[in-house]
Design a protein around this motif. Sequence first.
Motif, mmCIF file in Angstrom:
data_model
loop_
_atom_site.group_PDB
_atom_site.id
_atom_site.type_symbol
_atom_site.label_atom_id
_atom_site.label_comp_id
_atom_site.label_asym_id
_atom_site.label_seq_id
_atom_site.Cartn_x
_atom_site.Cartn_y
_atom_site.Cartn_z
ATOM 1 N N ALA A 100 0.836 -1.207 0.000
ATOM 2 C CA ALA A 100 0.000 0.000 0.000
ATOM 3 C C ALA A 100 0.868 1.253 0.000
ATOM 4 O O ALA A 100 0.602 2.207 -0.733
ATOM 5 C CB ALA A 100 -0.934 -0.001 1.215
ATOM 6 N N ILE A 101 1.915 1.247 0.814
ATOM 7 C CA ILE A 101 2.820 2.400 0.854
ATOM 8 C C ILE A 101 3.556 2.538 -0.471
ATOM 9 O O ILE A 101 3.698 3.636 -0.998
ATOM 10 C CB ILE A 101 3.784 2.278 2.043
ATOM 11 N N ALA A 102 4.004 1.424 -1.026
ATOM 12 C CA ALA A 102 4.708 1.467 -2.313
ATOM 13 C C ALA A 102 3.797 2.026 -3.406
ATOM 14 O O ALA A 102 4.250 2.797 -4.261
ATOM 15 C CB ALA A 102 5.220 0.076 -2.686
ATOM 16 N N ALA A 103 2.530 1.665 -3.383
ATOM 17 C CA ALA A 103 1.584 2.165 -4.384
ATOM 18 C C ALA A 103 1.360 3.671 -4.243
ATOM 19 O O ALA A 103 1.173 4.375 -5.249
ATOM 20 C CB ALA A 103 0.250 1.427 -4.267
ATOM 21 N N LEU A 104 1.391 4.173 -3.011
ATOM 22 C CA LEU A 104 1.186 5.605 -2.770
ATOM 23 C C LEU A 104 2.465 6.421 -2.955
ATOM 24 O O LEU A 104 2.418 7.630 -3.122
ATOM 25 C CB LEU A 104 0.690 5.835 -1.343
ATOM 26 N N SER A 105 3.579 5.750 -2.895
ATOM 27 C CA SER A 105 4.860 6.433 -2.859
ATOM 28 C C SER A 105 5.288 6.943 -4.231
ATOM 29 O O SER A 105 5.095 6.286 -5.245
ATOM 30 C CB SER A 105 5.931 5.470 -2.325
ATOM 31 N N THR A 106 5.903 8.110 -4.215
ATOM 32 C CA THR A 106 6.478 8.659 -5.443
ATOM 33 C C THR A 106 7.996 8.510 -5.442
ATOM 34 O O THR A 106 8.664 8.963 -6.356
ATOM 35 C CB THR A 106 6.117 10.149 -5.594
ATOM 36 N N ASN A 107 8.535 7.870 -4.395
ATOM 37 C CA ASN A 107 9.977 7.681 -4.312
ATOM 38 C C ASN A 107 10.318 6.204 -4.471
ATOM 39 O O ASN A 107 9.431 5.368 -4.604
ATOM 40 C CB ASN A 107 10.528 8.233 -2.984
ATOM 41 N N GLU A 108 11.608 5.909 -4.472
ATOM 42 C CA GLU A 108 12.046 4.520 -4.547
ATOM 43 C C GLU A 108 11.832 3.872 -3.191
ATOM 44 O O GLU A 108 12.217 4.420 -2.163
ATOM 45 C CB GLU A 108 13.525 4.446 -4.913
ATOM 46 N N ILE A 109 11.233 2.698 -3.187
ATOM 47 C CA ILE A 109 10.990 1.976 -1.945
ATOM 48 C C ILE A 109 11.230 0.491 -2.202
ATOM 49 O O ILE A 109 10.827 -0.036 -3.233
ATOM 50 C CB ILE A 109 9.566 2.239 -1.411
ATOM 51 N N LYS A 110 11.923 -0.142 -1.253
ATOM 52 C CA LYS A 110 12.282 -1.535 -1.446
ATOM 53 C C LYS A 110 12.363 -2.234 -0.089
ATOM 54 O O LYS A 110 12.758 -1.632 0.901
ATOM 55 C CB LYS A 110 13.638 -1.614 -2.159
ATOM 56 N N ALA A 111 11.986 -3.518 -0.063
ATOM 57 C CA ALA A 111 12.054 -4.320 1.157
ATOM 58 C C ALA A 111 13.350 -5.128 1.172
ATOM 59 O O ALA A 111 13.829 -5.582 0.134
ATOM 60 C CB ALA A 111 10.858 -5.261 1.227
ATOM 61 N N PHE A 112 13.902 -5.295 2.376
ATOM 62 C CA PHE A 112 15.150 -6.035 2.569
ATOM 63 C C PHE A 112 15.018 -6.966 3.755
ATOM 64 O O PHE A 112 14.172 -6.762 4.622
ATOM 65 C CB PHE A 112 16.315 -5.059 2.813
ATOM 66 N N THR A 113 15.917 -7.951 3.805
ATOM 67 C CA THR A 113 15.923 -8.876 4.943
ATOM 68 C C THR A 113 16.973 -8.498 5.973
ATOM 69 O O THR A 113 16.859 -8.906 7.127
ATOM 70 C CB THR A 113 16.150 -10.326 4.475
ATOM 71 N N THR A 114 17.991 -7.708 5.584
ATOM 72 C CA THR A 114 19.006 -7.292 6.559
ATOM 73 C C THR A 114 19.210 -5.785 6.510
ATOM 74 O O THR A 114 19.043 -5.143 5.466
ATOM 75 C CB THR A 114 20.371 -7.967 6.306
ATOM 76 N N ARG A 115 19.597 -5.256 7.652
ATOM 77 C CA ARG A 115 19.894 -3.822 7.766
ATOM 78 C C ARG A 115 21.072 -3.438 6.872
ATOM 79 O O ARG A 115 21.061 -2.384 6.244
ATOM 80 C CB ARG A 115 20.183 -3.486 9.229
ATOM 81 N N GLU A 116 22.073 -4.294 6.796
ATOM 82 C CA GLU A 116 23.263 -4.016 5.993
ATOM 83 C C GLU A 116 22.905 -3.863 4.513
ATOM 84 O O GLU A 116 23.390 -2.953 3.843
ATOM 85 C CB GLU A 116 24.322 -5.113 6.188
ATOM 86 N N GLU A 117 22.062 -4.767 3.991
ATOM 87 C CA GLU A 117 21.624 -4.671 2.596
ATOM 88 C C GLU A 117 20.860 -3.369 2.360
ATOM 89 O O GLU A 117 21.050 -2.700 1.342
ATOM 90 C CB GLU A 117 20.713 -5.840 2.223
ATOM 91 N N ALA A 118 19.980 -3.046 3.292
ATOM 92 C CA ALA A 118 19.160 -1.834 3.160
ATOM 93 C C ALA A 118 20.022 -0.587 3.160
ATOM 94 O O ALA A 118 19.847 0.303 2.313
ATOM 95 C CB ALA A 118 18.133 -1.772 4.291
ATOM 96 N N LEU A 119 20.959 -0.495 4.074
ATOM 97 C CA LEU A 119 21.847 0.684 4.140
ATOM 98 C C LEU A 119 22.692 0.804 2.873
ATOM 99 O O LEU A 119 22.878 1.912 2.354
ATOM 100 C CB LEU A 119 22.733 0.617 5.378
#
Length: 124
Positions: A100-119
């Motif tokens: 739902a947030i991704a659909a509303l978002s105008t920015n890049e958004i992505k899910a990750f399994t680790t904090r290191e990958e996300a950072l």
Amino acid sequence: MEPVEHAMYEIIDFRNTKIFIADFTTCSTQEELVHGFKTVRETLLANPEVQLLLSDLTGVAVGREAMKEAKNLTKEVLNQQILKSAALGAEGLKIVLFNAIAALSTNEIKAFTTREEALAWLTK
């Protein structure tokens, strides 16, 4: 800018880049989660130079009010200020919130399994 530091939120400097960390893992009730989303909104508005966000929802139960507040946060702040947003813990029923947030978002958004990958993704 003064760093924002308390139990759930902080602004870190990672690879010379400011990243807002919203750690919701300590939220044990929907009221705490809603309050957390509101605090994120206020803090980001007070720190407009922060353009990257890492949210951790690992182990958090998300209900209707929290979803509503997350959508408001996306519309009112994230779409205006945040360039990239990474999420941890977007699994099970929380994938509904993430989508739902991704659909509303105008920015890049992505899910990750680790904090290191996300950072790493946020700063590339």
